[in-house]
Design a protein around this motif. Structure first.
Motif, PDB file in Angstrom:
ATOM      1  N   SER A 264       0.831  -1.201   0.000  1.00  0.00           N
ATOM      2  CA  SER A 264       0.000   0.000   0.000  1.00  0.00           C
ATOM      3  C   SER A 264       0.861   1.245   0.000  1.00  0.00           C
ATOM      4  CB  SER A 264      -0.914   0.008   1.231  1.00  0.00           C
ATOM      5  OG  SER A 264      -0.136   0.103   2.406  1.00  0.00           O
ATOM      6  N   GLN A 265       0.242   2.383  -0.310  1.00  0.00           N
ATOM      7  CA  GLN A 265       0.979   3.647  -0.359  1.00  0.00           C
ATOM      8  C   GLN A 265       1.493   4.034   1.011  1.00  0.00           C
ATOM      9  OE1 GLN A 265      -1.261   6.865  -2.016  1.00  0.00           O
ATOM     10  NE2 GLN A 265       0.460   8.305  -1.963  1.00  0.00           N
ATOM     11  N   SER A 266       0.696   3.788   2.056  1.00  0.00           N
ATOM     12  CA  SER A 266       1.116   4.152   3.405  1.00  0.00           C
ATOM     13  C   SER A 266       2.301   3.324   3.854  1.00  0.00           C
ATOM     14  CB  SER A 266      -0.053   3.970   4.387  1.00  0.00           C
ATOM     15  OG  SER A 266      -0.482   2.617   4.399  1.00  0.00           O
ATOM     16  N   SER A 267       2.298   2.016   3.553  1.00  0.00           N
ATOM     17  CA  SER A 267       3.430   1.185   3.954  1.00  0.00           C
ATOM     18  C   SER A 267       4.665   1.528   3.147  1.00  0.00           C
ATOM     19  CB  SER A 267       3.075  -0.298   3.780  1.00  0.00           C
ATOM     20  OG  SER A 267       2.783  -0.586   2.422  1.00  0.00           O
ATOM     21  N   GLN A 268       4.453   1.946   1.872  1.00  0.00           N
ATOM     22  CA  GLN A 268       5.597   2.356   1.063  1.00  0.00           C
ATOM     23  C   GLN A 268       6.236   3.608   1.638  1.00  0.00           C
ATOM     24  OE1 GLN A 268       6.877   0.687  -1.545  1.00  0.00           O
ATOM     25  NE2 GLN A 268       8.556   2.168  -1.551  1.00  0.00           N
ATOM     26  N   CYS A 269       5.415   4.553   2.097  1.00  0.00           N
ATOM     27  CA  CYS A 269       5.941   5.759   2.737  1.00  0.00           C
ATOM     28  C   CYS A 269       6.690   5.411   4.012  1.00  0.00           C
ATOM     29  CB  CYS A 269       4.808   6.739   3.035  1.00  0.00           C
ATOM     30  SG  CYS A 269       4.052   7.442   1.553  1.00  0.00           S
ATOM     31  N   HIS A 270       6.143   4.434   4.761  1.00  0.00           N
ATOM     32  CA  HIS A 270       6.826   4.016   5.988  1.00  0.00           C
ATOM     33  C   HIS A 270       8.180   3.394   5.666  1.00  0.00           C
ATOM     34  CE1 HIS A 270       7.278   2.554  10.074  1.00  0.00           C
ATOM     35  NE2 HIS A 270       7.568   1.363   9.581  1.00  0.00           N
ATOM     36  N   SER A 271       8.239   2.615   4.540  1.00  0.00           N
ATOM     37  CA  SER A 271       9.509   2.030   4.123  1.00  0.00           C
ATOM     38  C   SER A 271      10.511   3.101   3.734  1.00  0.00           C
ATOM     39  CB  SER A 271       9.265   1.080   2.951  1.00  0.00           C
ATOM     40  OG  SER A 271      10.479   0.545   2.486  1.00  0.00           O
ATOM     41  N   ASP A 272      10.028   4.146   3.032  1.00  0.00           N
ATOM     42  CA  ASP A 272      10.922   5.235   2.664  1.00  0.00           C
ATOM     43  C   ASP A 272      11.447   5.949   3.898  1.00  0.00           C
ATOM     44  OD1 ASP A 272      10.524   4.621   0.032  1.00  0.00           O
ATOM     45  OD2 ASP A 272       8.944   6.115  -0.286  1.00  0.00           O
ATOM     46  N   ASP A 273      10.582   6.150   4.902  1.00  0.00           N
ATOM     47  CA  ASP A 273      11.039   6.767   6.139  1.00  0.00           C
ATOM     48  C   ASP A 273      12.084   5.913   6.830  1.00  0.00           C
ATOM     49  OD1 ASP A 273       9.369   8.884   5.718  1.00  0.00           O
ATOM     50  OD2 ASP A 273       7.753   8.143   7.015  1.00  0.00           O
ATOM     51  N   GLY A 274      11.897   4.577   6.732  1.00  0.00           N
ATOM     52  CA  GLY A 274      12.876   3.698   7.343  1.00  0.00           C
ATOM     53  C   GLY A 274      14.228   3.794   6.674  1.00  0.00           C
ATOM     54  N   HIS A 275      14.231   3.902   5.336  1.00  0.00           N
ATOM     55  CA  HIS A 275      15.497   4.057   4.622  1.00  0.00           C
ATOM     56  C   HIS A 275      16.149   5.389   4.960  1.00  0.00           C
ATOM     57  CE1 HIS A 275      14.657   0.402   2.662  1.00  0.00           C
ATOM     58  NE2 HIS A 275      13.868   0.853   1.701  1.00  0.00           N
ATOM     59  N   ALA A 276      15.338   6.434   5.070  1.00  0.00           N
ATOM     60  CA  ALA A 276      15.888   7.745   5.430  1.00  0.00           C
ATOM     61  C   ALA A 276      16.464   7.722   6.839  1.00  0.00           C
ATOM     62  CB  ALA A 276      14.801   8.818   5.319  1.00  0.00           C
ATOM     63  N   GLU A 277      15.770   7.034   7.749  1.00  0.00           N
ATOM     64  CA  GLU A 277      16.266   6.939   9.125  1.00  0.00           C
ATOM     65  C   GLU A 277      17.579   6.167   9.181  1.00  0.00           C
ATOM     66  OE1 GLU A 277      14.793   5.248  13.506  1.00  0.00           O
ATOM     67  OE2 GLU A 277      13.425   5.316  11.806  1.00  0.00           O
ATOM     68  N   LYS A 278      17.682   5.112   8.377  1.00  0.00           N
ATOM     69  CA  LYS A 278      18.921   4.330   8.363  1.00  0.00           C
ATOM     70  C   LYS A 278      20.057   5.135   7.750  1.00  0.00           C
ATOM     71  CE  LYS A 278      18.637   0.016   7.897  1.00  0.00           C
ATOM     72  NZ  LYS A 278      19.292  -0.342   9.191  1.00  0.00           N
ATOM     73  N   TYR A 279      19.764   5.961   6.738  1.00  0.00           N
ATOM     74  CA  TYR A 279      20.809   6.719   6.064  1.00  0.00           C
ATOM     75  C   TYR A 279      21.282   7.892   6.910  1.00  0.00           C
ATOM     76  CZ  TYR A 279      23.339   9.146   2.374  1.00  0.00           C
ATOM     77  OH  TYR A 279      24.316   9.766   1.638  1.00  0.00           O
ATOM     78  N   PHE A 280      20.334   8.672   7.457  1.00  0.00           N
ATOM     79  CA  PHE A 280      20.702   9.895   8.167  1.00  0.00           C
ATOM     80  C   PHE A 280      20.986   9.666   9.650  1.00  0.00           C
ATOM     81  CE2 PHE A 280      18.391  11.723   4.536  1.00  0.00           C
ATOM     82  CZ  PHE A 280      19.336  12.624   4.099  1.00  0.00           C
ATOM     83  N   LEU A 281      20.382   8.625  10.249  1.00  0.00           N
ATOM     84  CA  LEU A 281      20.537   8.396  11.684  1.00  0.00           C
ATOM     85  C   LEU A 281      21.141   7.033  11.997  1.00  0.00           C
ATOM     86  CD1 LEU A 281      17.134   9.822  13.004  1.00  0.00           C
ATOM     87  CD2 LEU A 281      19.331  10.991  12.790  1.00  0.00           C
ATOM     88  N   ALA A 282      21.680   6.363  10.980  1.00  0.00           N
ATOM     89  CA  ALA A 282      22.283   5.020  11.166  1.00  0.00           C
ATOM     90  C   ALA A 282      21.287   4.048  11.762  1.00  0.00           C
ATOM     91  CB  ALA A 282      23.534   5.105  12.033  1.00  0.00           C
ATOM     92  N   GLY A 283      19.995   4.235  11.430  1.00  0.00           N
ATOM     93  CA  GLY A 283      18.965   3.349  11.938  1.00  0.00           C
ATOM     94  C   GLY A 283      18.734   3.441  13.432  1.00  0.00           C
ATOM     95  N   ARG A 284      19.272   4.486  14.059  1.00  0.00           N
ATOM     96  CA  ARG A 284      19.203   4.657  15.521  1.00  0.00           C
ATOM     97  C   ARG A 284      19.782   3.447  16.251  1.00  0.00           C
ATOM     98  NH1 ARG A 284      15.624   9.048  16.530  1.00  0.00           N
ATOM     99  NH2 ARG A 284      14.257   9.501  14.763  1.00  0.00           N
ATOM    100  N   GLU A 285      20.751   2.779  15.643  1.00  0.00           N
ATOM    101  CA  GLU A 285      21.328   1.560  16.218  1.00  0.00           C
ATOM    102  C   GLU A 285      22.793   1.717  16.608  1.00  0.00           C
ATOM    103  OE1 GLU A 285      20.724  -1.299  13.170  1.00  0.00           O
ATOM    104  OE2 GLU A 285      18.557  -1.490  13.495  1.00  0.00           O
ATOM    105  N   ALA A 286      23.359   2.906  16.422  1.00  0.00           N
ATOM    106  CA  ALA A 286      24.784   3.095  16.728  1.00  0.00           C
ATOM    107  C   ALA A 286      25.013   3.056  18.237  1.00  0.00           C
ATOM    108  CB  ALA A 286      25.271   4.426  16.159  1.00  0.00           C
ATOM    109  N   ALA A 287      26.118   2.446  18.644  1.00  0.00           N
ATOM    110  CA  ALA A 287      26.468   2.371  20.060  1.00  0.00           C
ATOM    111  C   ALA A 287      26.830   3.755  20.584  1.00  0.00           C
ATOM    112  CB  ALA A 287      27.629   1.407  20.265  1.00  0.00           C
ATOM    113  N   PHE A 288      26.609   3.964  21.887  1.00  0.00           N
ATOM    114  CA  PHE A 288      26.837   5.284  22.470  1.00  0.00           C
ATOM    115  C   PHE A 288      28.303   5.697  22.359  1.00  0.00           C
ATOM    116  CE2 PHE A 288      28.011   2.545  25.947  1.00  0.00           C
ATOM    117  CZ  PHE A 288      29.013   3.230  26.618  1.00  0.00           C
ATOM    118  N   TRP A 289      29.227   4.728  22.512  1.00  0.00           N
ATOM    119  CA  TRP A 289      30.639   5.070  22.433  1.00  0.00           C
ATOM    120  C   TRP A 289      31.029   5.468  21.009  1.00  0.00           C
ATOM    121  CZ3 TRP A 289      33.024   1.889  18.985  1.00  0.00           C
ATOM    122  CH2 TRP A 289      32.444   0.634  18.772  1.00  0.00           C
TER     123      TRP A 289
END
Length: 260
Positions: free
Chosen positions: A55-80
């Motif tokens: 669906s269009q909404s899930s596609q937008c959510h997927s795009d947001d996920g790719h943007a989050e991974k690209y700009f924020l490293a998926g919010r998975e980077a270690a604190f150090w």
């Protein structure tokens, strides 16, 4: 002017260290880029009808996920790793060359900005970052758009881009090119272009994750290299007291020249 008469006089071990450093940084950056690309393309595995069932909404959510991974490293980077990246992003060749030279010429006044910056970083981390995380934004201009207007976002983004290129990138490139000129004998333009191309490759392909983990290596190099440089410089100048005498004498000479 920079004296390059002694440039390029590196021993085999020096060249090996330089090559290992650049290969390691590029390898980590491109490795993170390949990992992100594999994750992005490995989830489908189906036939050509799969994109039509999304669906269009899930596609937008997927795009947001790719943007989050690209700009924020998926919010998975270690604190150090994040902390090391912040350090390496703010400390570089412009400090080892420009700030050190300005300190010897002008005095300790040039360092006050660096002494006060930890308070601003702590304020950002404890007060503003939770607000940004709660709003779900990736960048500060995006936050300004949600809070105020799109016009303010464009104005702030253009202003930051202009100031960053004028005050940060240009100085860092020049200082880095001077280092390459003195070590490997390259001219300033070749050194600056090589830095832009090398950094741009792993940054554009790997995103924030590539930047973070390459800067972890750079943090180790900066701290270890800075301590070694401090020890060697103090030995060459004759200790702290002799350094203080030479800098003070040079300062008095400059004041006398200004009075004349």
């Amino acid at each position: 002017m920079v004296d390059s008469s002694s440039a390029g006089q590196l021993a085999a071990g020096d060249w090996a260290m330089v090559v290992v450093y650049f290969v390691l940084c590029m390898g980590i950056g491109l490795g993170v880029a390949y990992k992100n690309r594999t994750r992005k393309g490995g989830g489908g595995g189906g036939g050509g009808t799969v994109p039509q069932l999304v669906s269009q909404s899930s596609q937008c959510h997927s795009d947001d996920g790719h943007a989050e991974k690209y700009f924020l490293a998926g919010r998975e980077a270690a604190f150090w790793a994040v902390g090391a990246s912040l350090f390496a992003s703010n400390i570089g060749s412009e400090h080892f060359i420009g700030l050190a030279g300005s300190g010897a010429k002008v005095g300790m006044s040039v360092s006050w900005g660096e002494w006060l910056s930890p308070f601003a970083i702590l304020l950002l981390g404890w007060v503003f970052v939770p607000l940004y995380i709660g709003s779900g934004v990736f960048t500060m201009p995006e936050f300004l758009e949600r809070r105020y207007s799109r016009g303010l976002r464009m104005y702030y983004a253009c202003l930051l881009l202009f100031l960053y290129v004028l005050t940060k990138v240009s100085v860092a490139l020049y200082a880095g090119a001077v280092v390459l000129q003195q070590t490997v004998g390259w001219d300033l333009w070749s050194g600056a272009v090589s830095l832009v191309v090398g950094t741009g490759i792993y940054t554009a392909t790997g995103g924030m994750a590539a930047v973070i983990y390459t800067e972890v290596i750079q943090t180790v190099v900066l701290i270890a290299g800075g301590l070694i440089l401090l020890f060697i410089a103090m030995q060459r100048v004759g200790g702290f007291e002799m350094m203080w005498q030479k800098v003070s004498g040079r300062k008095q000479e400059q004041e006398q020249e200004q009075e004349q």
